[in-house]
Structure formats: structure tokens, C-alpha cells
Design an enzyme around this catalytic site. Structure first.
Site, PDB file in Angstrom:
ATOM      1  N   LYS A  11     -10.098  24.098  -1.683  1.00  0.00           N
ATOM      2  CA  LYS A  11      -9.309  23.330  -0.712  1.00  0.00           C
ATOM      3  C   LYS A  11      -9.171  21.843  -1.120  1.00  0.00           C
ATOM      4  O   LYS A  11      -9.883  21.369  -1.999  1.00  0.00           O
ATOM      5  CB  LYS A  11      -9.954  23.462   0.671  1.00  0.00           C
ATOM      6  N   TYR A  51      -1.887  30.554   7.246  1.00  0.00           N
ATOM      7  CA  TYR A  51      -2.875  30.563   8.338  1.00  0.00           C
ATOM      8  C   TYR A  51      -2.262  31.017   9.677  1.00  0.00           C
ATOM      9  O   TYR A  51      -2.803  30.696  10.741  1.00  0.00           O
ATOM     10  CB  TYR A  51      -3.518  29.182   8.492  1.00  0.00           C
ATOM     11  N   ASN A 114     -14.113  22.455   4.536  1.00  0.00           N
ATOM     12  CA  ASN A 114     -15.225  23.290   4.070  1.00  0.00           C
ATOM     13  C   ASN A 114     -15.021  23.887   2.673  1.00  0.00           C
ATOM     14  O   ASN A 114     -15.527  24.947   2.359  1.00  0.00           O
ATOM     15  CB  ASN A 114     -15.556  24.368   5.116  1.00  0.00           C
ATOM     16  N   HIS A 117     -11.559  28.654   0.648  1.00  0.00           N
ATOM     17  CA  HIS A 117     -11.094  29.812   1.426  1.00  0.00           C
ATOM     18  C   HIS A 117     -11.415  31.053   0.615  1.00  0.00           C
ATOM     19  O   HIS A 117     -11.339  31.025  -0.612  1.00  0.00           O
ATOM     20  CB  HIS A 117      -9.579  29.750   1.647  1.00  0.00           C
ATOM     21  N   GLU A 128      -2.885  38.057   0.337  1.00  0.00           N
ATOM     22  CA  GLU A 128      -3.040  36.648  -0.027  1.00  0.00           C
ATOM     23  C   GLU A 128      -2.747  36.425  -1.516  1.00  0.00           C
ATOM     24  O   GLU A 128      -2.163  35.403  -1.884  1.00  0.00           O
ATOM     25  CB  GLU A 128      -4.439  36.162   0.360  1.00  0.00           C
TER      26      GLU A 128
HETATM   27  P1  GDP Z   1     -13.306  31.288   7.055  1.00  0.00           P
HETATM   28  O1  GDP Z   1     -12.816  32.705   6.862  1.00  0.00           O
HETATM   29  O2  GDP Z   1     -14.794  31.150   6.874  1.00  0.00           O
HETATM   30  O3  GDP Z   1     -12.535  30.290   6.210  1.00  0.00           O
HETATM   31  O4  GDP Z   1     -13.048  30.900   8.582  1.00  0.00           O
HETATM   32  P2  GDP Z   1     -11.840  31.187   9.614  1.00  0.00           P
HETATM   33  O5  GDP Z   1     -10.884  32.231   9.073  1.00  0.00           O
HETATM   34  O6  GDP Z   1     -12.470  31.442  10.957  1.00  0.00           O
HETATM   35  O7  GDP Z   1     -11.082  29.799   9.710  1.00  0.00           O
HETATM   36  C1  GDP Z   1     -10.141  29.385   8.736  1.00  0.00           C
HETATM   37  C2  GDP Z   1     -10.341  27.916   8.453  1.00  0.00           C
HETATM   38  O8  GDP Z   1     -10.015  27.162   9.621  1.00  0.00           O
HETATM   39  C3  GDP Z   1     -11.799  27.510   8.146  1.00  0.00           C
HETATM   40  O9  GDP Z   1     -12.172  27.760   6.802  1.00  0.00           O
HETATM   41  C4  GDP Z   1     -11.770  26.038   8.470  1.00  0.00           C
HETATM   42  O10 GDP Z   1     -11.142  25.251   7.433  1.00  0.00           O
HETATM   43  C5  GDP Z   1     -10.880  26.017   9.709  1.00  0.00           C
HETATM   44  N1  GDP Z   1     -11.670  26.132  10.953  1.00  0.00           N
HETATM   45  C6  GDP Z   1     -12.318  27.241  11.419  1.00  0.00           C
HETATM   46  N2  GDP Z   1     -12.933  26.999  12.602  1.00  0.00           N
HETATM   47  C7  GDP Z   1     -12.635  25.717  12.905  1.00  0.00           C
HETATM   48  C8  GDP Z   1     -12.965  24.871  14.025  1.00  0.00           C
HETATM   49  O11 GDP Z   1     -13.649  25.261  14.974  1.00  0.00           O
HETATM   50  N3  GDP Z   1     -12.477  23.578  13.966  1.00  0.00           N
HETATM   51  C9  GDP Z   1     -11.695  23.111  12.928  1.00  0.00           C
HETATM   52  N4  GDP Z   1     -11.263  21.838  12.958  1.00  0.00           N
HETATM   53  N5  GDP Z   1     -11.382  23.882  11.877  1.00  0.00           N
HETATM   54  C10 GDP Z   1     -11.838  25.157  11.860  1.00  0.00           C
END
Ligand code: GDP
Length: 144
Positions: A11, A51, A114, A117, A128
Site C-alpha cells: 500500500k 474496495y 496497514n 492488502h 483481484e
Molecule cells: P484486511 O482484509 O485485513 O485488509 O481488512 P478488511 O478487508 O476488513 O479492510 C480493508 C482495509 O480497509 C484494511 O486493510 C484497512 O486499510 C481499512 N480498514 C479496515 N477497517 C478499518 C477501520 O475500522 N478504520 C479505517 N480507517 N480503515 C479500516
């Protein structure tokens, strides 16, 4: 376990922090091989589409803004149980909850910024990969 493919994004935060190599080293050390890799700058349209599953979430707008703030590296990874292995090496979404030694523990800033992805299932991985790489492009990169 079968040889599988998965999809990874390094990222914008990780690219800006100069840890493309650090992230990739952890993937390789876990037994994953980089089959394809390129640096791209996502458009807002691309980030929104990628997303789309999160479009009702309160953080969707911020996430799209973050993912378009700078270049990313998109990669196709291959290895035994690659989808689960990649998720394991990535660590939990929230770096505060990520295990020691994981990419997010080492390189992430917070739950949004973080570092990486990774696809969450083989079917998602297929979609993807196809989002960023054409079949011809992948075929041209096959090792003989
Ligand atoms: P991943 O599969 O571990 O990447 O997590 P998710 O699919 O749940 O979320 C996609 C991405 O959205 C995450 O990697 C973060 O960059 C972002 N994200 C997820 N949860 C949160 C949140 O509670 N707050 C914010 N600001 N970003 C989030």
C-alpha cells in the site's frame, strides 16, 4: 496443500516508507514466490471499485483517499496454500493486534495505514488478480 495463487498490494504507506523490499522479503521468507509485480498509481475509480465490498462502511471514503495518495505495488504470489499463508504473514488488520514478526506488526502505522492488502479467499484472489493483470501479461511472465 495445493499450490495456489494470491494477490497482494504493497500500500501507499509502505511504498512511501521505502519498505517494498522489507515487505517482499517477508513474503519470500514464508515460501511465497512473486510471479508478477508492478508499481501503479490507483485512480479514484479503481480504488472505489477494488474496495466496493466496503462501500457502506464508515471508513470507505478515507480508505479510497489513502489508497490513491501515492503509488502502490501490485503482486501475484504463488505457493502452497498461498492465500492463507499470505494472510498469516500479513498479520491482523489492526497492527496493534498483529503477531510479532508479521508485516503489519513491523510496517503498519494503524488500522487504515496497514502496509499491505492480501486476498481473503481463492475466489477473491482470482478476481483481484484479473483486476490488475491480463491473462496475456501473466502468460508472458511464465518461467520456462
Ligand atoms: P484486511 O482484509 O485485513 O485488509 O481488512 P478488511 O478487508 O476488513 O479492510 C480493508 C482495509 O480497509 C484494511 O486493510 C484497512 O486499510 C481499512 N480498514 C479496515 N477497517 C478499518 C477501520 O475500522 N478504520 C479505517 N480507517 N480503515 C479500516
Amino acid at each position: 496443500m495445493a499450490i495456489e495463487r494470491t494477490f497482494s498490494i504493497i500500500k501507499p504507506d509502505a511504498v512511501a516508507n521505502n519498505v517494498i523490499g522489507g515487505v517482499t522479503a517477508k513474503l519470500e521468507a514464508a515460501g511465497l514466490r512473486v510471479l508478477a509485480s508492478k508499481m501503479v498509481r490507483l485512480t479514484e475509480t479503481q480504488a472505489k471499485a477494488f474496495y466496493a465490498v466496503h462501500k457502506e462502511r464508515p471508513f470507505y471514503g478515507d480508505l479510497v483517499k489513502f489508497m490513491t495518495e501515492g503509488p502502490v505495488v501490485v503482486q501475484v504470489l504463488e505457493g502452497e496454500g498461498a492465500v492463507a499463508k499470505n494472510r498469516q504473514v500479513m498479520g491482523a488488520t489492526n497492527p496493534e493486534k498483529a503477531d510479532a514478526g508479521t508485516i503489519r506488526k513491523e510496517f503498519a502505522t494503524n488500522i487504515e495505514r496497514n502496509a499491505v492488502h492480501g486476498s481473503d479467499a481463492p475466489e477473491t484472489a482470482k478476481e483481484e488478480i484479473a483486476f490488475f493483470f491480463s491473462t496475456a501479461e501473466l502468460a508472458s511472465l511464465a518461467r520456462s
